[in-house]
Design an enzyme around this catalytic site. Structure first.
Site, PDB file in Angstrom:
ATOM      1  CG  PHE A 191       4.910  21.638 -69.108  1.00  0.00           C
ATOM      2  CD1 PHE A 191       3.958  21.979 -68.168  1.00  0.00           C
ATOM      3  CD2 PHE A 191       6.210  22.088 -68.923  1.00  0.00           C
ATOM      4  CE1 PHE A 191       4.277  22.750 -67.064  1.00  0.00           C
ATOM      5  CE2 PHE A 191       6.547  22.860 -67.820  1.00  0.00           C
ATOM      6  CZ  PHE A 191       5.577  23.199 -66.881  1.00  0.00           C
TER       7      PHE A 191
ATOM      8  CG  ASP B 200      11.806  33.194 -59.485  1.00  0.00           C
ATOM      9  OD1 ASP B 200      11.652  34.401 -59.211  1.00  0.00           O
ATOM     10  OD2 ASP B 200      11.596  32.265 -58.680  1.00  0.00           O
TER      11      ASP B 200
ATOM     12  CG  ASP C  96      14.104  32.740 -77.949  1.00  0.00           C
ATOM     13  OD1 ASP C  96      15.013  33.480 -77.546  1.00  0.00           O
ATOM     14  OD2 ASP C  96      13.554  31.887 -77.233  1.00  0.00           O
TER      15      ASP C  96
ATOM     16  CB  CYS D  71      18.216  19.496 -68.661  1.00  0.00           C
ATOM     17  SG  CYS D  71      18.750  20.961 -69.559  1.00  0.00           S
TER      18      CYS D  71
ATOM     19  CB  CYS E  24      14.797  26.209 -74.686  1.00  0.00           C
ATOM     20  SG  CYS E  24      13.879  27.244 -73.517  1.00  0.00           S
TER      21      CYS E  24
ATOM     22  CE  LYS F 156       9.644  29.477 -63.146  1.00  0.00           C
ATOM     23  NZ  LYS F 156      10.780  29.968 -63.888  1.00  0.00           N
TER      24      LYS F 156
ATOM     25  CB  CYS G 223       9.506  31.703 -70.095  1.00  0.00           C
ATOM     26  SG  CYS G 223      10.749  32.783 -70.825  1.00  0.00           S
TER      27      CYS G 223
END
Length: 409
Positions: free
Chosen positions: A11, A353, A215, A129, A178, A386, A350
């Protein structure tokens, strides 16, 4: 012509490269170096793992995408950066060593997934990941007959010094890098096994090295905990995983959680290539400290974006895009282009989904940074968002030109 090297094509790297080319045109010769010829839509790797989509549905071929935009591409694994000498050293796919000079450098190498820090990972660990991890998990889930699934995050080895030159509240201290993928996978697995008619044979336990989803605001965390309670998902905070065994996981304090299948976001550490680089380029965790324009605090011709930058907390796709755009805009102004440089302001954005049940949870939250926005809304529309985001990424070959509009959904 000014030579700009971009290291990495996720990204952050792609956003920086595409945006800079769009703004600077022939003022910049842009070359992207990435360790594979493909970039992937990583937010859909959980979908690959659960068989919703195939691996080819998340690929962007950089050997075609970048030359089409008049940028150069080189496949290679970056070994180190000599920031003082303006050189990047890398290894080509054939094993030959190479070096590349630059006028400006944009580092988008990401963080390192420290699987070596978790004993038993190679034998019993699964993740989403990376694409190969997702494919391995997909095969495991196909044959899973029931039992306890433990899903959680490893520790985030965050740097402390030197600090980036940004407001202190922009860089909170985090236990996990994350946890969005954990939240998404927990929802998705519930739907996956419900569709297979065997949810009653599966128990899902979510664990975190600190307070889960720290977070987000207290209100959003309460919403998630209530969702888990209704779904029968157990939540375990302050579990710093140390070892994965065949039927359990163990934390640093010796506590255990039964686990017939362990899905882990591995510990995040600084990228090895950066740790091999000029020492004062990075902080003590292996991340690059910058100012709000993403310029290194030590090297004026070096930028860092995405997970490689020490100011991006958590390590989130949305923040990678934002930092990539800011870096490209700022560099364009140095090349004589009249353009407004966006002001970087961190926000958690974010969508988690659940395609099996046709809904997603959209999150927008800046309370960690002292803001007042806190939204965590489950809705069928978020599932559609999404899907559209995924289609947009593939259609544009990773060019997030409409990021401002997509994020404001």
């Amino acid at each position: 012509m000014t030579k700009v090297l971009v290291l990495g094509a996720r990204f952050g790297g792609l956003s920086a490269a595409y945006t800079l080319k769009r703004l600077a045109g022939n003022k910049a010769e842009i070359k992207v170096i990435n360790n594979t010829r493909f970039s992937y839509f990583r937010p859909a790797l959980p979908h690959v793992a659960t068989g919703v989509i195939d691996e080819d549905d998340v690929k962007v071929d950089l050997t075609k995408a970048l030359p089409e935009k008049r940028m150069n591409f080189q496949q290679g694994t970056v070994e180190k950066i000599d920031a003082s000498g303006g050189l990047v050293y890398y290894t080509k796919p054939d094993g030959n060593k190479a070096e590349e000079d630059y006028d400006y450098l944009i580092i988008a190498l990401g963080a390192h997934l420290g699987t070596e820090l978790v004993k038993g990972w190679d034998k019993y660990g699964y993740s989403v990941c990376e694409l190969d991890y997702a494919l391995k998990l997909r095969e495991k889930l196909k044959d899973f007959k029931g039992g306890t699934i433990a899903i959680g995050s490893g520790l985030f080895y965050q740097g402390k010094s030197p600090k980036p030159k940004v407001p202190e509240n922009y860089v909170p201290v985090a236990d996990a890098a994350c946890e969005g993928p954990i939240f998404e996978m927990s929802l998705m697995l519930s739907g996956y096994f419900k569709k297979k008619g065997m949810l009653n044979k599966v128990k899902i336990v979510v664990f975190s090295p600190g307070e889960y989803l720290s977070d987000l605001s207290t209100m959003s965390r309460k919403i998630v905990r209530e969702m888990y309670k209704q779904m029968g998902i157990e939540l375990v905070d302050n579990f710093r995983i140390k070892e994965i065994r065949e039927n359990e996981i163990v934390d640093e304090a010796g506590k255990t959680i039964k686990a017939d299948l362990t899905i882990l976001i591995p510990p995040y550490t600084g990228n090895p290539a950066l740790k091999n680089s000029t020492p004062d380029l990075i902080d003590d965790g292996g991340f690059v400290p910058t100012d709000l324009n993403m310029v290194s605090i030590k090297y004026d011709n070096v930028y860092a974006v995405g997970d490689a930058n020490s100011l991006t907390v958590p390590k989130l796709g949305y923040l990678a895009v934002k930092t990539g755009n800011v870096a490209a805009q700022h560099l364009a102004t140095r090349l004589g282009v009249q353009v407004k440089v966006d002001q970087y302001y961190p926000t958690i954005i974010c969508v988690a989904d659940n395609p099996f049940e046709g809904f997603g949870v959209a999150v927008k939250d800046d309370t960690w940074y002292g803001g007042t926005t806190s939204i965590a809304a489950p809705s069928p529309i978020n599932h559609m968002k999404k899907e559209l985001f995924h289609k947009y990424f593939i259609w544009t070959k990773g060019d997030m030109a409409l990021e401002k509009f997509l994020a404001s959904w």
